[in-house]
Design a protein around this motif. Sequence first.
Motif, PDB file in Angstrom:
ATOM      1  N   MET A   1      16.317  -7.963   3.992  1.00  0.00           N
ATOM      2  CA  MET A   1      14.859  -7.945   4.063  1.00  0.00           C
ATOM      3  C   MET A   1      14.222  -7.699   2.707  1.00  0.00           C
ATOM      4  SD  MET A   1      13.946  -6.436   7.739  1.00  0.00           S
ATOM      5  CE  MET A   1      14.732  -4.888   7.531  1.00  0.00           C
ATOM      6  N   THR A   2      13.070  -8.301   2.513  1.00  0.00           N
ATOM      7  CA  THR A   2      12.376  -8.159   1.235  1.00  0.00           C
ATOM      8  C   THR A   2      10.999  -7.538   1.434  1.00  0.00           C
ATOM      9  OG1 THR A   2      11.731 -10.459   1.489  1.00  0.00           O
ATOM     10  CG2 THR A   2      13.563 -10.029   0.031  1.00  0.00           C
ATOM     11  N   GLY A   3      10.836  -6.820   2.522  1.00  0.00           N
ATOM     12  CA  GLY A   3       9.569  -6.142   2.793  1.00  0.00           C
ATOM     13  C   GLY A   3       9.847  -5.036   3.790  1.00  0.00           C
TER      14      GLY A   3
ATOM     15  N   GLY B   1       4.081  -4.093 -12.121  1.00  0.00           N
ATOM     16  CA  GLY B   1       5.526  -4.331 -12.154  1.00  0.00           C
ATOM     17  C   GLY B   1       5.906  -5.795 -12.055  1.00  0.00           C
ATOM     18  N   ARG B   2       4.992  -6.613 -11.578  1.00  0.00           N
ATOM     19  CA  ARG B   2       5.374  -8.005 -11.338  1.00  0.00           C
ATOM     20  C   ARG B   2       5.057  -8.933 -12.506  1.00  0.00           C
ATOM     21  NH1 ARG B   2       5.029  -9.548  -4.990  1.00  0.00           N
ATOM     22  NH2 ARG B   2       6.706 -10.935  -5.670  1.00  0.00           N
ATOM     23  N   VAL B   3       4.686  -8.349 -13.634  1.00  0.00           N
ATOM     24  CA  VAL B   3       4.455  -9.237 -14.781  1.00  0.00           C
ATOM     25  C   VAL B   3       5.740  -9.983 -15.136  1.00  0.00           C
ATOM     26  CG1 VAL B   3       2.588  -7.826 -15.731  1.00  0.00           C
ATOM     27  CG2 VAL B   3       4.893  -7.485 -16.570  1.00  0.00           C
TER      28      VAL B   3
ATOM     29  N   ALA C   1      -5.179 -14.210  -7.520  1.00  0.00           N
ATOM     30  CA  ALA C   1      -5.635 -13.071  -8.334  1.00  0.00           C
ATOM     31  C   ALA C   1      -4.832 -11.789  -8.121  1.00  0.00           C
ATOM     32  CB  ALA C   1      -7.126 -12.798  -8.123  1.00  0.00           C
ATOM     33  N   TYR C   2      -3.651 -11.931  -7.541  1.00  0.00           N
ATOM     34  CA  TYR C   2      -2.787 -10.777  -7.281  1.00  0.00           C
ATOM     35  C   TYR C   2      -2.475 -10.022  -8.578  1.00  0.00           C
ATOM     36  CZ  TYR C   2       1.567  -8.651  -5.332  1.00  0.00           C
ATOM     37  OH  TYR C   2       2.570  -7.821  -4.909  1.00  0.00           O
ATOM     38  N   GLY C   3      -2.410 -10.729  -9.685  1.00  0.00           N
ATOM     39  CA  GLY C   3      -2.084 -10.112 -10.976  1.00  0.00           C
ATOM     40  C   GLY C   3      -3.219  -9.284 -11.558  1.00  0.00           C
TER      41      GLY C   3
ATOM     42  N   SER D   1      -2.010 -14.059  -1.314  1.00  0.00           N
ATOM     43  CA  SER D   1      -1.751 -12.785  -1.989  1.00  0.00           C
ATOM     44  C   SER D   1      -2.183 -11.639  -1.086  1.00  0.00           C
ATOM     45  CB  SER D   1      -2.505 -12.740  -3.314  1.00  0.00           C
ATOM     46  OG  SER D   1      -3.887 -12.870  -3.103  1.00  0.00           O
ATOM     47  N   PHE D   2      -1.689 -10.450  -1.399  1.00  0.00           N
ATOM     48  CA  PHE D   2      -1.977  -9.277  -0.575  1.00  0.00           C
ATOM     49  C   PHE D   2      -3.386  -8.713  -0.797  1.00  0.00           C
ATOM     50  CE2 PHE D   2       2.787  -8.517  -0.766  1.00  0.00           C
ATOM     51  CZ  PHE D   2       3.014  -8.615   0.604  1.00  0.00           C
ATOM     52  N   ASN D   3      -3.972  -9.045  -1.937  1.00  0.00           N
ATOM     53  CA  ASN D   3      -5.187  -8.345  -2.367  1.00  0.00           C
ATOM     54  C   ASN D   3      -6.467  -8.918  -1.767  1.00  0.00           C
ATOM     55  OD1 ASN D   3      -4.152 -10.460  -4.405  1.00  0.00           O
ATOM     56  ND2 ASN D   3      -6.376 -10.471  -4.664  1.00  0.00           N
TER      57      ASN D   3
ATOM     58  N   SER E   1       1.550 -17.056   4.667  1.00  0.00           N
ATOM     59  CA  SER E   1       0.996 -15.736   4.320  1.00  0.00           C
ATOM     60  C   SER E   1       2.033 -15.005   3.487  1.00  0.00           C
ATOM     61  CB  SER E   1       0.718 -14.935   5.591  1.00  0.00           C
ATOM     62  OG  SER E   1       1.920 -14.367   6.092  1.00  0.00           O
ATOM     63  N   ASP E   2       1.645 -13.926   2.822  1.00  0.00           N
ATOM     64  CA  ASP E   2       2.691 -13.069   2.271  1.00  0.00           C
ATOM     65  C   ASP E   2       3.158 -12.156   3.407  1.00  0.00           C
ATOM     66  OD1 ASP E   2       4.541 -11.855   0.664  1.00  0.00           O
ATOM     67  OD2 ASP E   2       3.176 -11.453  -0.996  1.00  0.00           O
ATOM     68  N   TRP E   3       4.167 -11.404   3.142  1.00  0.00           N
ATOM     69  CA  TRP E   3       4.826 -10.580   4.165  1.00  0.00           C
ATOM     70  C   TRP E   3       3.796  -9.729   4.927  1.00  0.00           C
ATOM     71  CZ3 TRP E   3      10.390  -9.837   4.638  1.00  0.00           C
ATOM     72  CH2 TRP E   3      10.759  -8.825   5.514  1.00  0.00           C
ATOM     73  N   ASN E   4       3.535 -10.100   6.150  1.00  0.00           N
ATOM     74  CA  ASN E   4       2.575  -9.396   7.004  1.00  0.00           C
ATOM     75  C   ASN E   4       1.181  -9.285   6.386  1.00  0.00           C
ATOM     76  OD1 ASN E   4       1.727  -7.999   9.324  1.00  0.00           O
ATOM     77  ND2 ASN E   4       2.077  -6.012   8.364  1.00  0.00           N
TER      78      ASN E   4
ATOM     79  N   GLY F   1       9.195  -5.542 -11.130  1.00  0.00           N
ATOM     80  CA  GLY F   1       9.349  -6.284  -9.887  1.00  0.00           C
ATOM     81  C   GLY F   1       8.360  -5.740  -8.877  1.00  0.00           C
ATOM     82  N   GLU F   2       8.490  -6.229  -7.650  1.00  0.00           N
ATOM     83  CA  GLU F   2       7.508  -5.853  -6.629  1.00  0.00           C
ATOM     84  C   GLU F   2       7.501  -4.345  -6.379  1.00  0.00           C
ATOM     85  OE1 GLU F   2       7.778  -7.970  -2.928  1.00  0.00           O
ATOM     86  OE2 GLU F   2       6.140  -6.791  -2.066  1.00  0.00           O
ATOM     87  N   GLY F   3       6.308  -3.774  -6.319  1.00  0.00           N
ATOM     88  CA  GLY F   3       6.173  -2.349  -6.014  1.00  0.00           C
ATOM     89  C   GLY F   3       6.565  -1.448  -7.174  1.00  0.00           C
TER      90      GLY F   3
END
Length: 757
Positions: A59-61, A172-174, A216-218, A258-260, A290-293, A511-513
């Motif tokens: 899993m990745t989420g 972290g995701r740069v 625009a997640y970044g 994106s999540f935002n 969608s992104d994860w959920n 990375g993520e998170g």
Amino acid sequence: MLKQLLFGAMFTLVVFGGVQAQEKQKTTAIEKKVDELLSKMTLDEKIGQLNQYTSRWEMTGPAPAGSSEQEMLDQIKSGMVGSMLNVTGADATLKAQKLAVENTRLGIPMIFGYDVVHGYKTMFPIPLATASSWDASAAELSAHIAAVETAASGIHWTFAPMVDISRDARWGRVMEGAGEDPYLGSVMSAAQVRGFQGSDLILENTIAACAKHFAAYGFAEAGRDYNTVDISEYTLQNVVLPPFHAAVDAGVATLMNSFNVIGGVPSTSNPHLLRDMLKGAWGFDGFVVSDWNSIGELHNHGVAADLKEAAYLAIKAGSDMDMEGYAYIDHLKELVEEGRIDEALIDDATRRVLRIKYELGLFDDPYKYSKLDEEGLVLSEEHLAAAREVAKKSIVLLKNENHLLPLKKAGQKIAVIGDLADDKDSPLGSWRAQAVTGSAVSLLEGITNVITDNSAVVFERGPVFVSNTPAFQQHLQYNETDPSGIEAAVELAKKMDVVVMALGENCFQTGEGRSQTDISLKGYQQELLEAVYAVNKNVVVVLMNGRPLVIDWMAENVPAIVEAWQLGSEAGNAIADVLFGDYNPAGKLPMSFPRSVGQCPIYYNHFSTGRADDTGTVFWSHYTDESNEPLFPFGYGLSYTSFDYSDLQLSANEISANQKLNVRVTVKNTGDVDGEEVVQLYVHDLYGSIARPVKELKGYKKIFLKAGESQTVTFELDSDDLKFFTAWKVWEAEPGDFNLWVGTNSQTGLKGAFKLK
Ligand code: NOJ
């Protein structure tokens, strides 16, 4: 000559015309099949196509609530699952696909997705590193090889490229993107799409790509992952969206939400983004996952009271597939039956998903990728050689005083110091798909592979860097209590001619998170560096990291710094190629390095402000304790040779909207060795209907020059290149004065000027 040219042009037209006609026929044939299938589908079956689950094994989420493996398998068999993510390997994908194809009424195959971000098993440099090559063919090649290996493991679709522009190294995701610039970001975006998707998705060495995260997640506030985004329409259009548009123009099959939120509207439920722009103005005919959920999270954002409302908002806005949200599968039917949404919306989303499945050839053979032989296709010598090539090109030389580099392969005693130097895992990066743990060539191995006298190289670890065993889903703990190892490193450094120190980040720091408020060296690395430098000034720092770091002391004191990011399977060999001069580094930074974390976000293409100049008083736009300037600017990178720029010539002082401006410059390799240079063209639109950036990259050329050789480099600019999203909310080039620079990075260059009539 003219005849030949004309014939060539006609030939191209005929062939191109033929290709276009074939394309059209294919598209019409697919559309017909999609319509036929759709007409046979029940509402439940259609909604099933919009539902995506993760395999429960990888899993990745966050873990999905309330759905056991058995329930999921039953749902697949009843046609309620159109796609899965994180199912890997020919056997697993074959088994899962059989469940769908052999048990459901219409036998519609599932599409399997996976995060193949910079390689599947053969790991290429992290995308931020590849962007440092400024070499589109390198980005395309790494995506192509990733596609070959991914397809061989039964997977049809990667959740890449991440094309989010990022200006804040705390995020972290740069590491996953191409940095801060929309032009370079667009080049890299299109190149990766071409690499993953090839000329036709039907081919067995291609997979569908997914440009993410829309959008625009970044720009997460304060660089904290998943945080609020509040940017203007200006920034959205001019900075954030171009790389997505480039992906769409390159034919990307899918996009991911994106999540935002942007200005309070979650991207997942933003009809302006998804319907008006992406599917409307840009004519995108693939699907949006969608992104994860992220549909479920509409509730957390406070725009949907419950999951049903979230499903309503997301489908209306244009999110087609629900990743791990259970919103569509549980609520869309009810919403249609209640008359709140038109079934036509479900049809449109389903049509988009089926279209990509047809394009991939999954209806001709649902098992086609699962039948490939992973053995011969994955981690081949050819793939590893390509990974080394791309890795070399991704290295940026930040400092090299007194020609300390390149090092000698013999006759020089070399101390190799630092925990990261013999780390065979960290170079693989944090989004590592199926990379074999610990399979990278370490820096130490890379060095010992090339030197001719092994006894001349001695390794000391210094203090252990991280004190727990890092893992994908785990937070790192740094060693901040045990400095032992510093002394031994110092003793070694005293005896050696030169010290190569590997410093930076563990790959799971980015990375993520993985956002951080402190982006300086963690653990005992700074202490180690200062102690070693105190006894031996010939220090070469090899930085291994996934984001720009604050390294002001290092930049001030240490004579040589090599930015080596996380370079993948062949990291150590590629770094050694550079350290010993077998390859002359030519990488350029895709993101500014701050002097202090307090400068973040920091980027070269900012506006001027009303108080940009130092007036000698305190009342101008500055920090009282730090300069405004970055430590290393966007576009910066040195070489073992030097380049001289001269004779900037513009073909005109003025151009009209339909005219071209030719910009010519002479670049000379003035050093003793051959080398490559990225010649960069920047423009400043002096006055606009809204403020314009002080500089914007508008083009670049990577050239190779033998020692002593000169070349005239030509750029062509026209009004299309000068267009921006104006105060009147249209893309237009506004007449007026422009400055222009051609140079070696975003801060220097020969200056010219012209007018657009
Ligand atoms: C969440 C991440 O934001 C996204 O980039 C990724 O593709 C999905 N998880 C699936 O792993």
